[in-house]
Design a protein around this motif. Sequence first.
Motif, PDB file in Angstrom:
ATOM      1  N   SER A  77       1.199   7.145  -0.661  1.00 61.73           N
ATOM      2  CA  SER A  77       1.721   5.887  -1.185  1.00 61.73           C
ATOM      3  C   SER A  77       1.886   6.001  -2.685  1.00 61.73           C
ATOM      4  N   ARG A  78       2.969   5.390  -3.191  1.00 58.75           N
ATOM      5  CA  ARG A  78       3.194   5.387  -4.627  1.00 58.75           C
ATOM      6  C   ARG A  78       3.811   4.059  -4.982  1.00 58.75           C
ATOM      7  N   GLY A  79       3.071   3.241  -5.764  1.00 54.79           N
ATOM      8  CA  GLY A  79       3.578   1.913  -6.108  1.00 54.79           C
ATOM      9  C   GLY A  79       3.689   1.087  -4.843  1.00 54.79           C
ATOM     10  N   GLY A  80       4.908   0.600  -4.577  1.00 57.64           N
ATOM     11  CA  GLY A  80       5.132  -0.201  -3.385  1.00 57.64           C
ATOM     12  C   GLY A  80       5.588   0.632  -2.209  1.00 57.64           C
ATOM     13  N   MET A  81       5.474   1.974  -2.285  1.00 58.43           N
ATOM     14  CA  MET A  81       5.993   2.850  -1.248  1.00 58.43           C
ATOM     15  C   MET A  81       5.294   2.605   0.084  1.00 58.43           C
ATOM     16  N   MET A  82       6.052   2.723   1.136  1.00 57.65           N
ATOM     17  CA  MET A  82       5.520   2.514   2.464  1.00 57.65           C
ATOM     18  C   MET A  82       4.837   3.777   2.972  1.00 57.65           C
ATOM     19  N   ALA A  83       3.772   3.608   3.748  1.00 58.84           N
ATOM     20  CA  ALA A  83       3.062   4.761   4.302  1.00 58.84           C
ATOM     21  C   ALA A  83       2.716   4.478   5.744  1.00 58.84           C
ATOM     22  N   ILE A  84       2.352   5.518   6.466  1.00 59.37           N
ATOM     23  CA  ILE A  84       1.897   5.315   7.833  1.00 59.37           C
ATOM     24  C   ILE A  84       0.530   4.662   7.783  1.00 59.37           C
ATOM     25  N   GLN A  85       0.375   3.595   8.520  1.00 55.26           N
ATOM     26  CA  GLN A  85      -0.858   2.814   8.464  1.00 55.26           C
ATOM     27  C   GLN A  85      -1.920   3.372   9.403  1.00 55.26           C
ATOM     28  N   LYS A  86      -3.126   3.522   8.887  1.00 53.59           N
ATOM     29  CA  LYS A  86      -4.252   3.872   9.739  1.00 53.59           C
ATOM     30  C   LYS A  86      -4.704   2.610  10.450  1.00 53.59           C
ATOM     31  N   ASN A 103       0.124  -5.329  -2.909  1.00 51.73           N
ATOM     32  CA  ASN A 103      -0.907  -5.666  -3.885  1.00 51.73           C
ATOM     33  C   ASN A 103      -1.168  -7.170  -3.818  1.00 51.73           C
ATOM     34  N   ASP A 104      -2.118  -7.645  -4.623  1.00 51.03           N
ATOM     35  CA  ASP A 104      -2.505  -9.060  -4.558  1.00 51.03           C
ATOM     36  C   ASP A 104      -1.345  -9.996  -4.865  1.00 51.03           C
ATOM     37  N   ASP A 105      -0.520  -9.641  -5.850  1.00 52.23           N
ATOM     38  CA  ASP A 105       0.621 -10.496  -6.206  1.00 52.23           C
ATOM     39  C   ASP A 105       1.587 -10.628  -5.037  1.00 52.23           C
ATOM     40  N   GLU A 106       1.833  -9.513  -4.343  1.00 50.25           N
ATOM     41  CA  GLU A 106       2.751  -9.538  -3.199  1.00 50.25           C
ATOM     42  C   GLU A 106       2.166 -10.340  -2.038  1.00 50.25           C
ATOM     43  N   LEU A 107       0.856 -10.235  -1.845  1.00 51.99           N
ATOM     44  CA  LEU A 107       0.202 -11.005  -0.787  1.00 51.99           C
ATOM     45  C   LEU A 107       0.244 -12.500  -1.089  1.00 51.99           C
ATOM     46  N   ILE A 108       0.011 -12.862  -2.347  1.00 46.71           N
ATOM     47  CA  ILE A 108       0.089 -14.267  -2.748  1.00 46.71           C
ATOM     48  C   ILE A 108       1.510 -14.791  -2.573  1.00 46.71           C
ATOM     49  N   GLN A 109       2.505 -13.954  -2.878  1.00 44.96           N
ATOM     50  CA  GLN A 109       3.900 -14.348  -2.680  1.00 44.96           C
ATOM     51  C   GLN A 109       4.179 -14.620  -1.197  1.00 44.96           C
ATOM     52  N   ALA A 110       3.626 -13.771  -0.336  1.00 44.38           N
ATOM     53  CA  ALA A 110       3.794 -13.974   1.107  1.00 44.38           C
ATOM     54  C   ALA A 110       3.138 -15.285   1.539  1.00 44.38           C
ATOM     55  N   TYR A 111       1.966 -15.572   0.978  1.00 44.43           N
ATOM     56  CA  TYR A 111       1.280 -16.846   1.254  1.00 44.43           C
ATOM     57  C   TYR A 111       2.156 -18.023   0.835  1.00 44.43           C
TER      58      TYR A 111
END
Length: 239
Positions: free
Chosen positions: A5-14, A191-199
């Motif tokens: 992962s790098r920044g907002g890069m998507m990764a395979i989720q465990k 990140n927290d800002d993105e999660l708050i935006q989703a909220y």
Amino acid sequence: MNKKSRGGMMAIQKPSLVELAIERIKKYIIDNQFKPNEKFLSEKELVEQLQVSRTVVREALISLQTIGILQIKSGGGVYIAEPKLDTITTILKHHYDTYGVKIKELLETREIIELGALRLMIENHVEVDVNQLIQINQSYYQAIIEKTETKTFDRLFHQTLIKATGNKTYYMFSEIINEYFSLVRIDTNENDDELIQAYNDHLAIIDAIKIRNLTDAHNRMKKHFEPVFKLIHQLKETT
């Protein structure tokens, strides 16, 4: 191919502990041939069997109730509901293992389903329990603040939204897509800002539902999906 992962890069989720608990509970139900309406294990028994916290067990039970596998009765324990998705999940997993899936197409399908749910409930003047949506979203917010598992409450919000249409067939189709989505296991590394935006997106969608403004509800939902589409585009460029 896994990428860091790098920044907002998507990764395979465990798989999270909640996801692992869900899969183990589903397997336990199948292996022990539980029947509909039969009483299931208690929270305490599941904590002991799965060796996870009570919070993990509760989140797993909530998810399994939402997709219609378990029924939680207030003060009465946990019971088996109709396990409708096991056969479908097996078929989807075989298809995924054989053919794979184009993530962008899968996400586009999910977006169409969510937009359709908003149209159904607003155009059909369905009485939506907005307080339930608000409470789920507030639990989502608390998970963000406490830095605990957020995905369960996010998924529960969207599941409840679609279930609010009152169209059981539509809801089952949405769960098929979600089951397929779970096979891909993508992590947006928000990140927290993105999660708050989703909220806040959730709140805006609820407000649009309350005033039955379909155009605004659709625009808010599309905005909610934009970050994931952007990440998929970034992933494609780095593959």
